[in-house]
Design an enzyme around this catalytic site. Structure first.
Site, PDB file in Angstrom:
ATOM      1  N   ARG A  36      -8.845  -4.376   3.713  1.00  0.00           N
ATOM      2  CA  ARG A  36      -8.662  -5.736   3.198  1.00  0.00           C
ATOM      3  C   ARG A  36      -8.280  -6.665   4.331  1.00  0.00           C
ATOM      4  O   ARG A  36      -8.923  -7.684   4.546  1.00  0.00           O
ATOM      5  CB  ARG A  36      -7.567  -5.735   2.123  1.00  0.00           C
ATOM      6  CG  ARG A  36      -7.179  -7.113   1.618  1.00  0.00           C
ATOM      7  CD  ARG A  36      -6.038  -6.978   0.639  1.00  0.00           C
ATOM      8  NE  ARG A  36      -5.049  -6.026   1.132  1.00  0.00           N
ATOM      9  CZ  ARG A  36      -4.066  -5.506   0.400  1.00  0.00           C
ATOM     10  NH1 ARG A  36      -3.947  -5.831  -0.859  1.00  0.00           N
ATOM     11  NH2 ARG A  36      -3.216  -4.654   0.922  1.00  0.00           N
ATOM     12  N   VAL A  63     -11.345  -5.653  -2.282  1.00  0.00           N
ATOM     13  CA  VAL A  63     -12.197  -4.999  -3.290  1.00  0.00           C
ATOM     14  C   VAL A  63     -12.031  -5.594  -4.689  1.00  0.00           C
ATOM     15  O   VAL A  63     -12.830  -5.318  -5.579  1.00  0.00           O
ATOM     16  CB  VAL A  63     -11.953  -3.468  -3.358  1.00  0.00           C
ATOM     17  CG1 VAL A  63     -12.428  -2.777  -2.091  1.00  0.00           C
ATOM     18  CG2 VAL A  63     -10.498  -3.142  -3.679  1.00  0.00           C
ATOM     19  N   SER A 142      -6.135   9.796  -9.278  1.00  0.00           N
ATOM     20  CA  SER A 142      -4.759  10.217  -8.989  1.00  0.00           C
ATOM     21  C   SER A 142      -4.316  11.170 -10.085  1.00  0.00           C
ATOM     22  O   SER A 142      -4.809  11.092 -11.222  1.00  0.00           O
ATOM     23  CB  SER A 142      -3.828   9.000  -8.980  1.00  0.00           C
ATOM     24  OG  SER A 142      -2.481   9.414  -9.049  1.00  0.00           O
ATOM     25  N   TYR A 155      -1.045   1.801 -13.148  1.00  0.00           N
ATOM     26  CA  TYR A 155      -1.782   2.665 -12.213  1.00  0.00           C
ATOM     27  C   TYR A 155      -2.450   3.825 -12.964  1.00  0.00           C
ATOM     28  O   TYR A 155      -3.606   4.179 -12.689  1.00  0.00           O
ATOM     29  CB  TYR A 155      -0.790   3.167 -11.178  1.00  0.00           C
ATOM     30  CG  TYR A 155      -1.335   3.958 -10.021  1.00  0.00           C
ATOM     31  CD1 TYR A 155      -2.076   3.356  -9.002  1.00  0.00           C
ATOM     32  CD2 TYR A 155      -1.067   5.328  -9.901  1.00  0.00           C
ATOM     33  CE1 TYR A 155      -2.535   4.092  -7.916  1.00  0.00           C
ATOM     34  CE2 TYR A 155      -1.517   6.064  -8.832  1.00  0.00           C
ATOM     35  CZ  TYR A 155      -2.249   5.449  -7.831  1.00  0.00           C
ATOM     36  OH  TYR A 155      -2.703   6.186  -6.749  1.00  0.00           O
ATOM     37  N   SER A 156      -1.734   4.409 -13.936  1.00  0.00           N
ATOM     38  CA  SER A 156      -2.319   5.509 -14.714  1.00  0.00           C
ATOM     39  C   SER A 156      -3.533   5.017 -15.486  1.00  0.00           C
ATOM     40  O   SER A 156      -4.543   5.729 -15.590  1.00  0.00           O
ATOM     41  CB  SER A 156      -1.281   6.093 -15.679  1.00  0.00           C
ATOM     42  OG  SER A 156      -0.170   6.595 -14.972  1.00  0.00           O
TER      43      SER A 156
HETATM   44  P1  NDP Z   1      -2.427   3.333   1.744  1.00  0.00           P
HETATM   45  O1  NDP Z   1      -1.535   2.320   1.131  1.00  0.00           O
HETATM   46  O2  NDP Z   1      -1.928   4.184   2.859  1.00  0.00           O
HETATM   47  O3  NDP Z   1      -3.806   2.632   2.235  1.00  0.00           O
HETATM   48  C1  NDP Z   1      -4.489   1.803   1.343  1.00  0.00           C
HETATM   49  C2  NDP Z   1      -5.827   1.417   1.931  1.00  0.00           C
HETATM   50  O4  NDP Z   1      -6.530   0.632   0.947  1.00  0.00           O
HETATM   51  C3  NDP Z   1      -5.730   0.545   3.161  1.00  0.00           C
HETATM   52  O5  NDP Z   1      -6.844   0.791   3.991  1.00  0.00           O
HETATM   53  C4  NDP Z   1      -5.804  -0.865   2.586  1.00  0.00           C
HETATM   54  O6  NDP Z   1      -6.296  -1.843   3.505  1.00  0.00           O
HETATM   55  C5  NDP Z   1      -6.798  -0.650   1.473  1.00  0.00           C
HETATM   56  N1  NDP Z   1      -6.664  -1.635   0.404  1.00  0.00           N
HETATM   57  C6  NDP Z   1      -5.617  -1.815  -0.432  1.00  0.00           C
HETATM   58  N2  NDP Z   1      -5.857  -2.835  -1.269  1.00  0.00           N
HETATM   59  C7  NDP Z   1      -7.084  -3.307  -0.949  1.00  0.00           C
HETATM   60  C8  NDP Z   1      -7.877  -4.365  -1.447  1.00  0.00           C
HETATM   61  N3  NDP Z   1      -7.478  -5.158  -2.441  1.00  0.00           N
HETATM   62  N4  NDP Z   1      -9.095  -4.575  -0.884  1.00  0.00           N
HETATM   63  C9  NDP Z   1      -9.511  -3.787   0.124  1.00  0.00           C
HETATM   64  N5  NDP Z   1      -8.806  -2.777   0.637  1.00  0.00           N
HETATM   65  C10 NDP Z   1      -7.602  -2.549   0.114  1.00  0.00           C
HETATM   66  O7  NDP Z   1      -2.909   4.241   0.509  1.00  0.00           O
HETATM   67  P2  NDP Z   1      -3.264   5.806   0.430  1.00  0.00           P
HETATM   68  O8  NDP Z   1      -4.054   6.200   1.605  1.00  0.00           O
HETATM   69  O9  NDP Z   1      -2.035   6.540   0.075  1.00  0.00           O
HETATM   70  O10 NDP Z   1      -4.178   5.804  -0.882  1.00  0.00           O
HETATM   71  C11 NDP Z   1      -5.590   5.815  -0.835  1.00  0.00           C
HETATM   72  C12 NDP Z   1      -6.112   6.045  -2.250  1.00  0.00           C
HETATM   73  O11 NDP Z   1      -5.604   7.275  -2.753  1.00  0.00           O
HETATM   74  C13 NDP Z   1      -5.685   4.967  -3.245  1.00  0.00           C
HETATM   75  O12 NDP Z   1      -6.731   4.724  -4.152  1.00  0.00           O
HETATM   76  C14 NDP Z   1      -4.533   5.622  -3.957  1.00  0.00           C
HETATM   77  O13 NDP Z   1      -4.342   5.085  -5.241  1.00  0.00           O
HETATM   78  C15 NDP Z   1      -4.987   7.062  -3.995  1.00  0.00           C
HETATM   79  N6  NDP Z   1      -3.916   8.005  -4.180  1.00  0.00           N
HETATM   80  C16 NDP Z   1      -2.878   8.094  -3.290  1.00  0.00           C
HETATM   81  C17 NDP Z   1      -1.867   9.005  -3.495  1.00  0.00           C
HETATM   82  C18 NDP Z   1      -0.702   9.152  -2.566  1.00  0.00           C
HETATM   83  O14 NDP Z   1       0.233   9.908  -2.920  1.00  0.00           O
HETATM   84  N7  NDP Z   1      -0.672   8.514  -1.403  1.00  0.00           N
HETATM   85  C19 NDP Z   1      -1.867   9.892  -4.669  1.00  0.00           C
HETATM   86  C20 NDP Z   1      -2.978   9.707  -5.547  1.00  0.00           C
HETATM   87  C21 NDP Z   1      -3.972   8.802  -5.294  1.00  0.00           C
HETATM   88  P3  NDP Z   1      -5.276  -2.690   4.470  1.00  0.00           P
HETATM   89  O15 NDP Z   1      -4.802  -1.726   5.527  1.00  0.00           O
HETATM   90  O16 NDP Z   1      -6.089  -3.793   5.003  1.00  0.00           O
HETATM   91  O17 NDP Z   1      -4.153  -3.144   3.588  1.00  0.00           O
END
Ligand code: NDP
Length: 243
Positions: A36, A63, A142, A155-156
């Protein structure tokens, strides 16, 4: 050298998405990084992958912003062709007990985590079909979407919606040889979970450790591979045995 297959990984500036991008690059895919706002992190990862010989490019968009996402994705595909693989990974949390949940917390999570399924995939599907080379779509749900989690009603809901959407799209695209599967991670150590009581949460995991982004990347690597050609419409739980 054969032309590399391109994979778009949304939210690949850090966390799980960055680990997936690294792993898919190791597997020989060319990578479209995306975030983002964190362009610098994408550029650093692109430089790292490029130094290992992986072709990369970077897209930046929110997104949850349908028009902007479509415009940027269509322009990218017009120049470079359809993606072979797409990992819909970008997501956020806005946790709070439901009675105290504000409308903007509900909306932000639904728009980012669920609407993104439409916003990202809708512009990409017809080019993928017309490419006639099959394809791979991987969504990231998730454990909260599988079993529900207190403090995460928003989120759920979004993550359960992703599972339904994934299964339905898998049916629509199966005859095109495009597989559509979902990974449902448990508790993974990333920025997203950095404020949680991780020592307490660890005790809830049968395998007695939190997950790593690489644990999720390993599953994504398999689902993206030729070896997963007969797997579609599935949810792969990667959660240390939590559910
Ligand atoms: P992080 O917070 O570490 O990273 C999130 C990523 O998503 C970043 O690259 C961020 O970009 C991008 N992002 C967030 N919002 C937007 C947006 N509106 N538009 C575009 N890009 C966006 O998250 P995680 O790596 O932990 O999570 C990744 C996925 O895994 C998510 O869908 C999360 O729900 C899912 N998940 C995570 C779990 C966990 O325990 N960590 C468990 C279960 C599921 P930028 O850096 O520019 O902000």
């Amino acid at each position: 050298m054969p032309t590399p297959k391109w994979c778009l990984v949304t939210g690949s500036s850090r966390g799980i998405g960055a680990a997936i991008a690294r792993k898919l690059a190791d597997d020989g895919f060319a990578i479209v990084l995306h975030a983002r706002s964190n362009r610098q992190a994408c550029e650093e990862l692109a430089a790292e992958l490029g130094s290992r010989g992986t072709p990369t490019r970077i897209l930046m968009f929110d997104v949850s912003d349908r028009e902007t996402a479509a415009g940027i994705l269509q322009a990218d595909m017009a120049e470079h062709g359809a993606y072979y693989g797409i990992v819909c990974n970008a997501g956020i949390t806005r946790d709070t007990p439901f009675p105290a949940m504000e409308g903007n917390q509900w909306d932000a999570v639904l728009r980012t985590d669920l609407d993104s399924f439409y916003n990202v995939l809708s512009p990409c599907i017809m080019p993928m079909i017309q490419n006639r080379k099959g394809g791979r779509i991987i969504t990231i749900s998730s454990i909260s979407g599988v079993v529900g989690n207190r403090g995460q009603v928003n989120y759920s809901a979004a993550k359960a919606g992703i599972i339904g959407a994934t299964k339905a799209l898998a049916l629509e695209l199966a005859k095109r040889n495009i597989t559509v599967n979902c990974i449902a991670p448990g508790i993974i150590e990333t920025d997203m979970t950095s404020n949680l009581p991780l020592d307490e949460l660890r005790k809830m995991v049968p395998l007695r450790r939190l997950g790593t982004a690489d644990d999720i990347a390993a599953a994504a690597s398999f689902l993206m591979s030729d070896g997963a050609a007969y797997i579609t419409r599935q949810v792969i739980n990667v959660n240390g045995g939590m559910a």
